[in-house]
Design a protein around this motif. Structure first.
Motif, PDB file in Angstrom:
ATOM      1  N   VAL A 118       0.829  -1.202   0.000  1.00  0.00           N
ATOM      2  CA  VAL A 118       0.000   0.000   0.000  1.00  0.00           C
ATOM      3  C   VAL A 118       0.870   1.260   0.000  1.00  0.00           C
ATOM      4  CG1 VAL A 118      -1.936  -1.104   1.181  1.00  0.00           C
ATOM      5  CG2 VAL A 118      -0.139  -0.005   2.521  1.00  0.00           C
TER       6      VAL A 118
ATOM      7  N   HIS B 262      -1.990   6.357  -1.886  1.00  0.00           N
ATOM      8  CA  HIS B 262      -3.053   6.294  -2.889  1.00  0.00           C
ATOM      9  C   HIS B 262      -4.199   5.386  -2.439  1.00  0.00           C
ATOM     10  CE1 HIS B 262      -0.528   8.452  -5.708  1.00  0.00           C
ATOM     11  NE2 HIS B 262       0.454   7.587  -5.511  1.00  0.00           N
ATOM     12  N   ASN B 263      -3.939   4.498  -1.492  1.00  0.00           N
ATOM     13  CA  ASN B 263      -4.989   3.594  -1.002  1.00  0.00           C
ATOM     14  C   ASN B 263      -5.893   4.250   0.042  1.00  0.00           C
ATOM     15  OD1 ASN B 263      -2.445   1.499  -1.581  1.00  0.00           O
ATOM     16  ND2 ASN B 263      -4.427   0.768  -2.281  1.00  0.00           N
TER      17      ASN B 263
ATOM     18  N   ILE C 284      -7.203   3.159   5.635  1.00  0.00           N
ATOM     19  CA  ILE C 284      -7.225   1.689   5.677  1.00  0.00           C
ATOM     20  C   ILE C 284      -7.543   1.225   7.090  1.00  0.00           C
ATOM     21  CG2 ILE C 284      -5.876  -0.430   5.362  1.00  0.00           C
ATOM     22  CD1 ILE C 284      -4.180   1.035   3.318  1.00  0.00           C
TER      23      ILE C 284
ATOM     24  N   ILE D 145     -10.302  -1.836   2.886  1.00  0.00           N
ATOM     25  CA  ILE D 145      -9.687  -0.961   1.891  1.00  0.00           C
ATOM     26  C   ILE D 145     -10.713  -0.645   0.811  1.00  0.00           C
ATOM     27  CG2 ILE D 145      -7.841  -0.704   0.173  1.00  0.00           C
ATOM     28  CD1 ILE D 145      -6.206  -2.707   1.763  1.00  0.00           C
TER      29      ILE D 145
ATOM     30  N   ASN E  83      -9.344  -0.863  -5.350  1.00  0.00           N
ATOM     31  CA  ASN E  83      -8.390  -1.937  -5.659  1.00  0.00           C
ATOM     32  C   ASN E  83      -7.130  -1.837  -4.800  1.00  0.00           C
ATOM     33  OD1 ASN E  83     -10.082  -2.841  -7.727  1.00  0.00           O
ATOM     34  ND2 ASN E  83      -9.082  -1.542  -9.256  1.00  0.00           N
ATOM     35  N   VAL E  84      -6.473  -2.986  -4.632  1.00  0.00           N
ATOM     36  CA  VAL E  84      -5.217  -3.033  -3.891  1.00  0.00           C
ATOM     37  C   VAL E  84      -4.340  -4.137  -4.482  1.00  0.00           C
ATOM     38  CG1 VAL E  84      -6.058  -4.658  -2.142  1.00  0.00           C
ATOM     39  CG2 VAL E  84      -4.176  -3.094  -1.584  1.00  0.00           C
TER      40      VAL E  84
END
Length: 598
Positions: free
Chosen positions: A56, A59-60, A63, A241, A244-245
């Motif tokens: 990660v 940009h994620n 969380i 999250i 997408n990851v």
């Protein structure tokens, strides 16, 4: 033999269906709940445990690592920072969320590793990146590898993309980063995609020292190099999250590598040295050996199973069954752009890899064929090449296992045509030319173009120990044309393409510099043989700033220039130049004249 806790984790996050860890057997296929896709794992990881992890960056977004953990994820790699990919500067930047991500992930019970997105062009820059990362993670509980994320930015304007670094330089940069990390007590790891590993790095050299994290977005990777992590998707879905990851596989297991075995078509039965818990044991008294997958090319297993007093103990060893070393590599023929070879067929081989080194230009390439002969085409005439061949056989999972290379054979392509002729240096009375060295020739012949006879005339013959020549006694400010040929076995090859070479003009002198009207200076100078002149003026005597330049025809010996200011002292100088082949050879600047502008 070395113990491998083989970890194959594809850049950060994957988990197995309905459980965080599963054991792989015989190129097994398993479905991931994070992508709803089925993945085939290479047979080299038979008996290994598979766990899932994610990677990660800021940009994620926000969380919830408690939910991530509860969803079956075992580990996370956090981006600590990145190097800007623009050409203009070398900038080191920290990820704005890295501290929170690390703290929250540790609190949730996840194992944590970190990575740095690198754009290093030199070993010095790579060390600076590693040092920046190490300073940033000081005091944090990092239990996973510290990773160099080495990749292109995907744009021609990218810093690394446009640098055109060799494999050797990029490998040196990667090792400089990883060595710095290791010296600080962390486990170093390289993250790169398959193309980067194959074409831009000496991956085998790096993987012999550090862990490799492979990025390959597919359901079945055929990458044949060593890796311990496999990032297989950037579109995983994990609780906690949004969006997408990246998801990765990690392969771990107490498996001990022993030396490679040669394929014979019959069962191979290596006998490793065995101990149970550090206690030496005896075969057939304390343990028996059980073999599997030990006939065909690929990865074989031998289990040491305890008996008698050691019943219940077990130790697993892994070995690679490889094709025999290629023998009988034989040179057949050459041409100006090719070399042809043949060699003895190898039992069990389905293909052959030919490794070619151009010794003249210090470059390499490989070619794969399915026959026991090959013509290497597209080579450079008159260059020296070293060639070696290894055999490859198909593993049960479809990947190729390669054997040892043959002995090396060194040959030159035919021809003695000189290429790469250019100007190396020049003065007012001499020019030095240089060309690509031919590995095999008897003499070089130097030619100059005679304007009167309209022909090239020989002016020198030199030994092939040098590939440059200085032509002296030339006229200043003049343009000449040169060609070079080579003699091999008594036969002279074609003359090279000509190169235009200009000598520098002699230094001219300023006769006068006067201001007869407002904001104007008239400069006059002496004639010298040349293609043209440059007139330069500035308010600084050393011309360090406020400087203007104008070009003047070779037929003019005066120029009236307009200044930006009036009632100001200006400084003026002149130099001549000779133009040839789109380049200018400049003479020395004249002495400086000072003039007060009206």
């Amino acid at each position: 033999m070395k113990k491998i806790t083989k970890i194959i984790s594809a850049l950060l996050a994957v988990v197995m269906v309905f459980q965080s860890t599963m054991t792989v057997s015989a190129a097994v296929k398993l479905k991931s709940k994070y992508t709803n896709m089925t993945y085939t794992h290479q047979s080299r990881f038979d008996g290994f445990d598979i766990s899932y992890g994610i990677d990660v960056s800021h940009h994620n977004g926000d969380i919830n690592f408690q939910k991530v953990k509860a969803d079956g994820i075992d580990y996370v790699f956090v981006r600590v920072g990145y190097t800007g990919y623009t050409k203009s500067s070398f900038s080191l930047n920290l990820d704005k969320n890295y501290k929170k991500y690390i703290n929250d992930a540790v609190a949730a019970g996840l194992d944590v590793g970190v990575y740095w997105y690198s754009q290093a062009l030199t070993t010095t820059e790579a060390v600076q990146e590693a040092t920046k990362l190490l300073n940033a993670i000081s005091g944090y509980n990092i239990t996973m590898p510290v990773v160099l994320d080495y990749e292109f930015a995907g744009t021609k304007a990218g810093r690394l993309d446009s640098a055109n670094l060799s494999k050797e330089r990029m490998t040196a940069n990667a090792l400089a980063f990883l060595d710095t990390v290791a010296s600080a007590g962390y486990d170093g790891c390289l993250y790169a995609c398959e193309d980067f590993l194959l074409n831009h790095l000496n991956a085998d050299k790096i993987s012999s020292l550090y862990t490799v994290w492979l990025a390959n977005y597919s359901t079945k990777t055929t990458y044949e190099g060593d890796f311990e992590y496999w990032q297989h998707t950037s579109k995983g879905h994990v609780s906690g999250i949004k969006g997408n990851v990246d998801v990765n596989f990690r392969y771990t297991g107490d498996v001990y590598d022993i030396e490679n075995q040669i394929y014979t078509g019959m069962p191979v039965t290596p006998e490793p040295i065995v101990d149970f818990g550090g206690v030496s044991v005896l075969k057939d008294i304390d343990y028996t050996l059980v073999y599997s997958n030990n006939i065909n090319i690929g990865y074989g297993i031998v289990d040491a199973v305890g008996i008698g007093a050691f019943e219940g103990f077990k130790k697993r060893f892994r070995f690679k069954i490889v094709p025999q070393k290629v023998e009988g590599l034989t040179y057949v023929s050459n041409s100006k752009d090719s070399l042809t070879y043949t060699w003895t067929p190898v039992p069990g081989a389905s293909s052959y890899r030919i490794y070619v080194t151009n010794n003249t230009k210090s470059s390499t390439f490989t070619k794969t064929v399915t026959t026991n002969y090959a013509t290497l085409s597209g080579l450079t005439q008159g260059n020296e090449y070293s060639v070696k061949v290894c055999a490859g056989g198909k593993n049960s999972d479809g990947t190729t296992v390669w054997g040892l290379y043959s002995d090396t054979d060194t040959r030159a392509t035919a021809g003695s045509d000189v290429t790469g002729l250019k100007v190396k240096s020049r003065s007012t009375s001499a020019v030095r030319i240089i060309w690509d060295r031919l590995p095999v020739c008897d003499l070089y012949v130097i030619y100059i173009y005679n304007e009167n006879s309209k022909q090239y005339e020989e002016i020198a013959r030199i030994l092939p120990t040098v590939n440059n020549y200085k032509i002296e006694g030339l006229e200043a400010g003049s343009v000449y044309k040169f060609r070079v040929s080579a003699i091999r076995d008594g036969v002279e090859g074609k003359k090279s393409k000509y190169v235009k070479a200009a000598t520098k003009p002699k230094k001219t002198s300023v006769k006068s510099a006067k201001s007869s009207s407002k904001k104007k200076i008239t400069v006059k100078w002496k004639y010298t043989n040349c293609s043209g002149y440059q007139v330069q003026w500035s308010t600084k005597k050393n011309f360090s700033s406020n400087c203007k330049t104008v070009n003047v025809s070779k037929n003019d010996f005066s120029k009236t220039i307009k200044t930006a200011k009036s009632k100001k002292k200006y400084y003026v100088r002149v130099r001549a130049y000779t133009k040839a082949g789109g380049e200018k050879a400049y003479g020395s600047w004249s002495s400086v004249k000072a003039v007060y502008v009206k």
